[in-house]
Design a protein around this motif. Structure first.
Motif, PDB file in Angstrom:
ATOM      1  N   PHE A   1       0.846  -1.347  -0.169  1.00 48.08           N
ATOM      2  CA  PHE A   1      -0.039   0.026  -0.005  1.00 48.08           C
ATOM      3  C   PHE A   1       0.926   1.256   0.111  1.00 48.08           C
ATOM      4  N   ASP A   2       0.462   2.490  -0.832  1.00 47.72           N
ATOM      5  CA  ASP A   2       1.282   3.253  -1.294  1.00 47.72           C
ATOM      6  C   ASP A   2       0.650   4.481   0.001  1.00 47.72           C
ATOM      7  N   ALA A   3       1.509   4.856   1.103  1.00 54.15           N
ATOM      8  CA  ALA A   3       0.979   5.677   2.202  1.00 54.15           C
ATOM      9  C   ALA A   3       0.588   7.075   1.424  1.00 54.15           C
ATOM     10  N   CYS A   5      -0.808   7.560  -1.522  1.00 54.21           N
ATOM     11  CA  CYS A   5      -2.215   7.372  -1.935  1.00 54.21           C
ATOM     12  C   CYS A   5      -3.350   7.457  -1.147  1.00 54.21           C
ATOM     13  N   ILE A   6      -2.993   6.645  -0.154  1.00 52.23           N
ATOM     14  CA  ILE A   6      -4.118   6.958   0.985  1.00 52.23           C
ATOM     15  C   ILE A   6      -4.178   8.311   1.380  1.00 52.23           C
ATOM     16  N   LEU A   7      -3.276   9.119   1.658  1.00 50.31           N
ATOM     17  CA  LEU A   7      -3.387  10.580   1.991  1.00 50.31           C
ATOM     18  C   LEU A   7      -4.192  11.235   0.939  1.00 50.31           C
ATOM     19  N   ALA A   9      -6.160  10.386  -1.170  1.00 51.87           N
ATOM     20  CA  ALA A   9      -7.508   9.944  -1.231  1.00 51.87           C
ATOM     21  C   ALA A   9      -8.578  10.578  -0.091  1.00 51.87           C
ATOM     22  N   ARG A  10      -7.807  11.277   0.705  1.00 57.95           N
ATOM     23  CA  ARG A  10      -8.616  11.914   2.078  1.00 57.95           C
ATOM     24  C   ARG A  10      -8.725  13.299   1.735  1.00 57.95           C
ATOM     25  N   ASP A  17      -6.959  10.124  11.102  1.00 64.14           N
ATOM     26  CA  ASP A  17      -6.892   8.628  11.649  1.00 64.14           C
ATOM     27  C   ASP A  17      -5.767   8.815  12.725  1.00 64.14           C
ATOM     28  N   GLN A  50      -2.328  16.341   7.433  1.00 61.04           N
ATOM     29  CA  GLN A  50      -2.006  15.327   8.237  1.00 61.04           C
ATOM     30  C   GLN A  50      -0.472  15.679   8.758  1.00 61.04           C
TER      31      GLN A  50
END
Length: 136
Positions: A1-3, A5-7, A9-10, A17, A50
């Motif tokens: 998982f690419d961190a 990309c997760i951020l 998307a937020r 989180d 973040q």
């Protein structure tokens, strides 16, 4: 998982989180430029608000010695957050009405002294894909 990309998307101002993300990165890491790309994570974190601390460690690579040099900082970082979470849970539990059928979420005796199992993304060599593994 690419961190990153997760951020990405937020959405901005979405409840976080994590209160902060801590990263230590060796400046001589052979994966730095083509795979790790901390600048992508920094940009994504800034975009969504973040908090992120990135410690670039001069001369360190991706080796055991790098991990050994800074693991205590990470243990301390996470221990502080676990203590804060436990305190919040204790306060919430004290505010709840007593129910003799309720099970305490603060009872840790079932896991005390036992190995911790967790999922991690691991690459076992240069140019190897990361795979999810259970780490004990």
């Amino acid at each position: 998982f690419d961190a990153a990309c997760i951020l990405v998307a937020r959405e901005l101002n979405t409840p976080l989180d994590f209160d902060e993300i801590l990263i230590d990165q060796g400046t001589s890491d052979e994966f730095l430029e083509e795979q790790l790309k901390p600048e992508s994570l920094l940009a994504a974190a800034e975009r969504c608000g973040q908090p992120l601390t990135v410690n670039l460690r001069e001369g360190y690579d991706h080796s055991y010695y790098f991990i050994a040099a800074f693991i205590q900082d990470h243990v301390t970082f996470h221990a502080k957050r676990l203590q804060q979470q436990q305190q919040r849970m204790r306060i919430e539990a004290e505010q709840q009405p007593l129910d003799s059928t309720a099970t305490s979420t603060l009872a840790h005796s079932d896991t005390a002294g036992k190995p911790i199992r967790c999922k991690a993304m691991v690459a076992r060599g240069v140019n190897q894909m990361m795979e999810e593994e259970i780490i004990v």
